[in-house]
Design a protein around this motif. Structure first.
Motif, short mmCIF file in Angstrom:
data_model
loop_
_atom_site.label_atom_id
_atom_site.label_comp_id
_atom_site.label_asym_id
_atom_site.label_seq_id
_atom_site.Cartn_x
_atom_site.Cartn_y
_atom_site.Cartn_z
N ALA A 17 90.12 -59.23 65.81
CA ALA A 17 88.92 -58.83 65.09
C ALA A 17 89.27 -58.04 63.84
N THR A 18 88.27 -57.85 63.03
CA THR A 18 88.52 -57.04 61.86
C THR A 18 87.43 -56.02 61.62
N THR A 19 86.28 -56.49 61.16
CA THR A 19 85.29 -55.55 60.67
C THR A 19 84.48 -54.92 61.79
N MET A 106 87.93 -70.62 64.09
CA MET A 106 88.68 -69.73 64.99
C MET A 106 89.06 -70.47 66.27
N GLY A 107 90.38 -70.63 66.43
CA GLY A 107 90.90 -71.39 67.57
C GLY A 107 90.30 -70.89 68.88
N GLY A 108 89.64 -71.79 69.59
CA GLY A 108 89.08 -71.44 70.90
C GLY A 108 87.72 -70.79 70.81
N LEU A 179 93.11 -76.92 56.93
CA LEU A 179 94.47 -76.64 57.41
C LEU A 179 94.84 -75.20 57.04
N SER A 180 95.37 -74.48 58.01
CA SER A 180 95.73 -73.08 57.77
C SER A 180 97.10 -72.79 58.37
N PHE A 181 97.83 -71.91 57.75
CA PHE A 181 99.06 -71.32 58.29
C PHE A 181 100.15 -72.37 58.52
N ILE A 200 92.16 -75.97 52.33
CA ILE A 200 93.43 -75.34 52.72
C ILE A 200 93.26 -73.82 52.60
N GLN A 201 93.61 -73.12 53.68
CA GLN A 201 93.57 -71.64 53.65
C GLN A 201 94.93 -71.12 53.21
N VAL A 202 94.93 -70.19 52.24
CA VAL A 202 96.19 -69.66 51.72
C VAL A 202 96.22 -68.15 51.85
N ALA A 221 90.94 -68.28 50.14
CA ALA A 221 91.87 -67.18 49.84
C ALA A 221 91.67 -66.10 50.90
N GLN A 222 92.65 -65.99 51.79
CA GLN A 222 92.50 -65.07 52.91
C GLN A 222 93.15 -63.72 52.61
N GLY A 223 92.35 -62.68 52.55
CA GLY A 223 92.87 -61.33 52.34
C GLY A 223 93.31 -60.69 53.65
N GLY A 257 88.07 -62.61 54.78
CA GLY A 257 88.71 -61.36 55.16
C GLY A 257 87.79 -60.18 54.99
N GLY A 258 87.23 -59.72 56.09
CA GLY A 258 86.41 -58.51 56.06
C GLY A 258 85.01 -58.73 55.54
N ILE A 259 84.57 -59.97 55.45
CA ILE A 259 83.22 -60.25 54.96
C ILE A 259 82.31 -60.43 56.18
N ILE A 278 83.78 -66.93 56.97
CA ILE A 278 83.56 -65.75 57.82
C ILE A 278 83.98 -66.04 59.26
N GLY A 279 84.79 -65.15 59.82
CA GLY A 279 85.26 -65.34 61.19
C GLY A 279 84.67 -64.35 62.16
N THR A 280 85.15 -63.10 62.09
CA THR A 280 84.79 -62.10 63.09
C THR A 280 83.28 -61.96 63.28
N ARG A 281 82.54 -61.96 62.18
CA ARG A 281 81.08 -61.79 62.29
C ARG A 281 80.46 -62.89 63.14
C1 LIG Z 1 89.47 -64.74 66.67
C2 LIG Z 1 89.97 -65.42 65.43
C3 LIG Z 1 90.67 -66.59 65.55
C4 LIG Z 1 91.11 -67.26 64.42
N1 LIG Z 1 91.72 -68.46 64.55
C5 LIG Z 1 91.95 -69.21 63.45
C6 LIG Z 1 92.41 -70.55 63.58
O1 LIG Z 1 92.64 -71.06 64.67
N2 LIG Z 1 92.56 -71.28 62.45
C7 LIG Z 1 92.29 -70.74 61.21
O2 LIG Z 1 92.38 -71.45 60.22
N3 LIG Z 1 91.92 -69.44 61.06
C8 LIG Z 1 91.72 -68.69 62.14
N4 LIG Z 1 91.29 -67.40 62.00
C9 LIG Z 1 91.25 -66.76 60.67
C10 LIG Z 1 90.03 -67.20 59.89
O3 LIG Z 1 90.23 -68.49 59.37
C11 LIG Z 1 89.66 -66.27 58.73
O4 LIG Z 1 90.72 -66.18 57.82
C12 LIG Z 1 89.25 -64.87 59.15
O5 LIG Z 1 88.48 -64.89 60.31
C13 LIG Z 1 88.48 -64.20 58.03
O6 LIG Z 1 88.35 -62.84 58.27
P1 LIG Z 1 87.14 -62.17 59.09
O7 LIG Z 1 87.47 -62.40 60.52
O8 LIG Z 1 87.22 -60.75 58.66
O9 LIG Z 1 85.88 -62.86 58.68
C14 LIG Z 1 90.87 -66.70 63.13
C15 LIG Z 1 90.17 -65.49 63.02
C16 LIG Z 1 89.72 -64.87 64.15
C17 LIG Z 1 88.95 -63.57 64.00
#
Ligand SMILES: Cc1cc2nc3c(=O)[nH]c(=O)nc-3n(C[C@H](O)[C@H](O)[C@H](O)COP(=O)(O)O)c2cc1C
Length: 336
Positions: A17-19, A106-108, A179-181, A200-202, A221-223, A257-259, A278-281
């Motif tokens: 998690a982040t925010t 977010m995987g899973g 595609l990420s990472f 593509i996530q960078v 663009a992932q911070g 990142g953090g949004i 947006i992920g965590t939210r």
């Molecule tokens: C629980 C979790 C799992 C994640 N799994 C992946 C993933 O499988 N693939 C991916 O591209 N990014 C994954 N991410 C990263 C997100 O793509 C993204 O960069 C991130 O969530 C953005 O930040 P935020 O969580 O502050 O919104 C994951 C993020 C979280 C929080």
């Protein structure tokens, strides 16, 4: 927040998690999309001294009524369009979505229900397929198909997949593959040949240049504020996004990142991004594939409770490239 709340039984899972999310923020994914849209529209509207609304601020619906009454000569559908089009960006145009918001794959956690909910809410849902495991994909793709007719996509952890996983995903005709990472080179051409937009996530400028060279249709663009994994030596979202925007132009960039709300989305747009991923939210919504205790830990947690490390990957025997560490909520395991 109690450290370690919401961890898996094995003791090695934790909350990525982040925010910090106020308890009142917890809700459904479409509510989260709508919340972002409303606040950004308020931020985007020009303000004069007379419109200073620190007191008695009108609700979003009152504001929409005011907007509509400003154009009484237009028929209702067009007035509605004025409101909806206020946030049109290269991203919304590319995918034909209403709001410049994408769900992080977010995987899973980002399963079919969450993906469909974000798409129904007007964003772009991205299924978090991780390593492309077939039985998980089959189950969750069925949920997406049942719950939305709007555009949606699939995201992979690049370092975990082979070309077969991408081929399999393309058979389901997603609106995008993300595609990420890791090195996306082995997969980019195949995705582009299918006519499927490639996201593509960078996490650094070298990755950003490579994404442009590979013909990415959208770059994320992932911070370093991001939840989940990210660059060990990454830069914060605020300075990183504009540099990637300049480097990638005219390719649209999403900030990540953090949004967590409309203020963050407004900031992303101000930095030149075409929207936010947006992920965590979204992980803290009722549609996410997480346990109630994990949801509670995210909602109750604070940004200061998180830390970035590789310890959990090492302990789990995960082969995550060492370049990427994870931001997680604290865990007693990490204090040892
Ligand atoms: C629980 C979790 C799992 C994640 N799994 C992946 C993933 O499988 N693939 C991916 O591209 N990014 C994954 N991410 C990263 C997100 O793509 C993204 O960069 C991130 O969530 C953005 O930040 P935020 O969580 O502050 O919104 C994951 C993020 C979280 C929080």
């Amino acid at each position: 927040m109690t450290k370690g709340r919401g961890v898996c039984a094995a003791g090695l899972c934790t909350v990525w998690a982040t925010t910090a999310l106020a308890a009142s923020d917890h809700g459904t994914a479409p509510q989260a999309v709508e919340q972002s849209r409303t606040v950004v529209q308020e931020a985007a509207k020009p303000k004069t001294g007379a419109e200073d609304r620190t007191k008695d601020q009108p609700s979003a619906s009152e504001e929409n009524r005011q907007l509509e009454s400003a154009a009484p000569q237009l028929p209702l559908p067009q007035r509605a369009m004025m409101v909806a089009m206020a946030l049109s960006t290269a991203f919304t145009k590319l995918f034909g979505v209403r709001h410049p918001v994408a769900l992080a794959p977010m995987g899973g956690s980002a399963g079919g229900a969450l993906t469909a909910a974000v798409s129904r809410g007007g964003g772009l849902g991205l299924l978090g397929s991780g390593n492309g495991e077939r039985s998980w994909l089959a189950r969750e793709l069925a949920v997406v198909a049942e719950n939305t007719t709007k555009p949606w996509g699939i995201g992979f952890l690049t370092w975990q997949i082979d070309v077969d996983a991408v081929e399999h995903a393309l058979e389901h005709r997603p609106a995008a593959v993300m595609l990420s990472f890791g090195d996306p080179s082995p997969f980019a051409e195949r995705i582009r040949r299918a006519g499927t937009p490639l996201i593509i996530q960078v996490t650094d400028l070298e990755e950003a240049r490579r994404a442009v060279d590979l013909g990415a249709d959208v770059i994320v663009a992932q911070g370093s504020e991001s939840g989940g994994h990210g660059a060990r030596h990454g830069r914060s979202t605020l300075p990183f996004v504009p540099v990637v925007v300049d480097l990638a132009a005219p390719v649209p960039v999403l900030a990540a990142g953090g949004i967590a709300d409309g203020r963050g989305l407004a900031a992303a747009l101000a930095l030149g991004a075409a929207g936010a991923l947006i992920g965590t939210r979204f992980q803290a919504t009722t549609e996410a594939l997480i346990t109630p205790s994990t949801a509670a830990a995210i909602v109750e947690g604070h940004g200061g409770d998180t830390e970035r490390n590789s310890i959990l990957d090492i302990a789990r025997g995960s082969r995550w490239p060492s370049k990427y560490t994870a931001r997680t909520l604290g865990h007693p395991f990490l204090d040892a």
